[in-house]
Design a protein around this motif. Sequence first.
Motif, short mmCIF file in Angstrom:
data_model
loop_
_atom_site.label_atom_id
_atom_site.label_comp_id
_atom_site.label_asym_id
_atom_site.label_seq_id
_atom_site.Cartn_x
_atom_site.Cartn_y
_atom_site.Cartn_z
N UNK A 77 -18.08 1.26 24.81
CA UNK A 77 -18.13 2.67 24.43
C UNK A 77 -17.90 2.91 22.95
N UNK A 78 -17.48 1.88 22.23
CA UNK A 78 -17.20 2.00 20.79
C UNK A 78 -18.22 1.24 19.97
N UNK A 79 -19.32 0.92 20.62
CA UNK A 79 -20.43 0.25 19.96
C UNK A 79 -21.65 1.16 20.06
N UNK A 80 -22.68 0.82 19.33
CA UNK A 80 -23.90 1.61 19.44
C UNK A 80 -24.83 1.38 18.27
N UNK A 81 -26.09 1.71 18.49
CA UNK A 81 -27.11 1.56 17.47
C UNK A 81 -26.86 2.55 16.35
N UNK A 82 -26.98 2.09 15.12
CA UNK A 82 -26.75 2.97 13.98
C UNK A 82 -28.03 3.31 13.22
N UNK A 103 -30.40 -1.97 14.41
CA UNK A 103 -29.10 -2.52 14.02
C UNK A 103 -28.00 -1.77 14.75
N UNK A 104 -27.02 -2.52 15.27
CA UNK A 104 -25.93 -1.91 16.02
C UNK A 104 -24.57 -2.36 15.50
N UNK A 124 -21.86 -6.36 12.80
CA UNK A 124 -23.23 -5.88 12.84
C UNK A 124 -24.10 -6.89 13.59
N UNK A 125 -24.89 -6.38 14.52
CA UNK A 125 -25.84 -7.22 15.23
C UNK A 125 -27.21 -6.55 15.18
N UNK A 159 -18.90 -10.19 11.07
CA UNK A 159 -17.81 -9.22 11.01
C UNK A 159 -17.86 -8.33 9.78
N UNK A 160 -17.43 -7.07 9.97
CA UNK A 160 -17.25 -6.11 8.88
C UNK A 160 -15.89 -5.46 9.05
N UNK A 161 -15.44 -4.79 8.01
CA UNK A 161 -14.14 -4.14 8.08
C UNK A 161 -14.18 -2.95 9.03
N UNK A 162 -13.00 -2.60 9.57
CA UNK A 162 -12.91 -1.45 10.46
C UNK A 162 -13.32 -0.18 9.73
#
Length: 297
Positions: free
Chosen positions: A268-273, A221-222, A214-215, A40-43
Amino acid sequence: MSTFEGHVYLDHHYPPVLWNIVRGGFDSVGLLPDGEKDFAISVSLASMLQNSSASRLEAELSLEQVRLATTPNSVSRLRGVFVFDDIESISRIWDSNKWGGHFIDEYLADVGVWAKKSTRVDAAWIDDIINNQGKLLPGWEAAAVKYWSGRPKSKDAPIWEVLVEGRFCIWSMHSKEAALKEISAIWPNSLGLLTHSMNCFGLGSLDGQCFAGITGNEAGISIDHYLRMIDSKEAEFIEQLARLPAESPKFFAGKPDLEKMCLPDLTGYSGRICAKDDTNLTALLNLLSQLKNETGS
């Protein structure tokens, strides 16, 4: 643990945040049990990673390195929640009209804060650390040391904010009403699960809260989001939920509609960064590993 009234800017147009608003409150990621907080990370960090430039991430990582070197017991910007406990500081944000982003009037919510750990800093120092393009300014290190020391930049116009690890109860009804309207339109088949999540919050559980994390995989990394549902699998917790209407009626949100218990679609609020070998993300993951082992996290 200290308690106080605070004010938080919450993005009323970002569904993962909206869900937590209607739920009634949320917890910082540092309160997650060991084994869950690794992910987990902060919003605020999730939003920055998805919407900001690489230079802004580099600046935040550099600011975090100064914290670890000078005031390691202070709350990290990467894991804490930004809270304003001084209305005059908020008025100075309005007067300056240059913070941008989600710092707009309609996003400001009143919250009750239960702080396990907190650090009060003058956000005015950030103007000497990071420019409008998210890049570090010349001489930023000296300003960063002063920022983490907690000293005001000026006696007349500090912008006090508190970095908090703890729990936050949403008090602003306008925030809840606006959030519920949007959630009802986006995820109508999840309203029963939302009611259950509200009851979980009433019991002091982290269940039903939307977290970001983060995964990594072979592609890179996403940022992903998930709805925590751990306690709800336990028989004892289910029994506590059954007793909630009688024992604590003011925390009971109602009986969940069992026909509307679908998980909200968070894809829809996830994705590769970025690619997995990105140096900034490598540094970020190393820092998150350090944060996991910090006292009080």
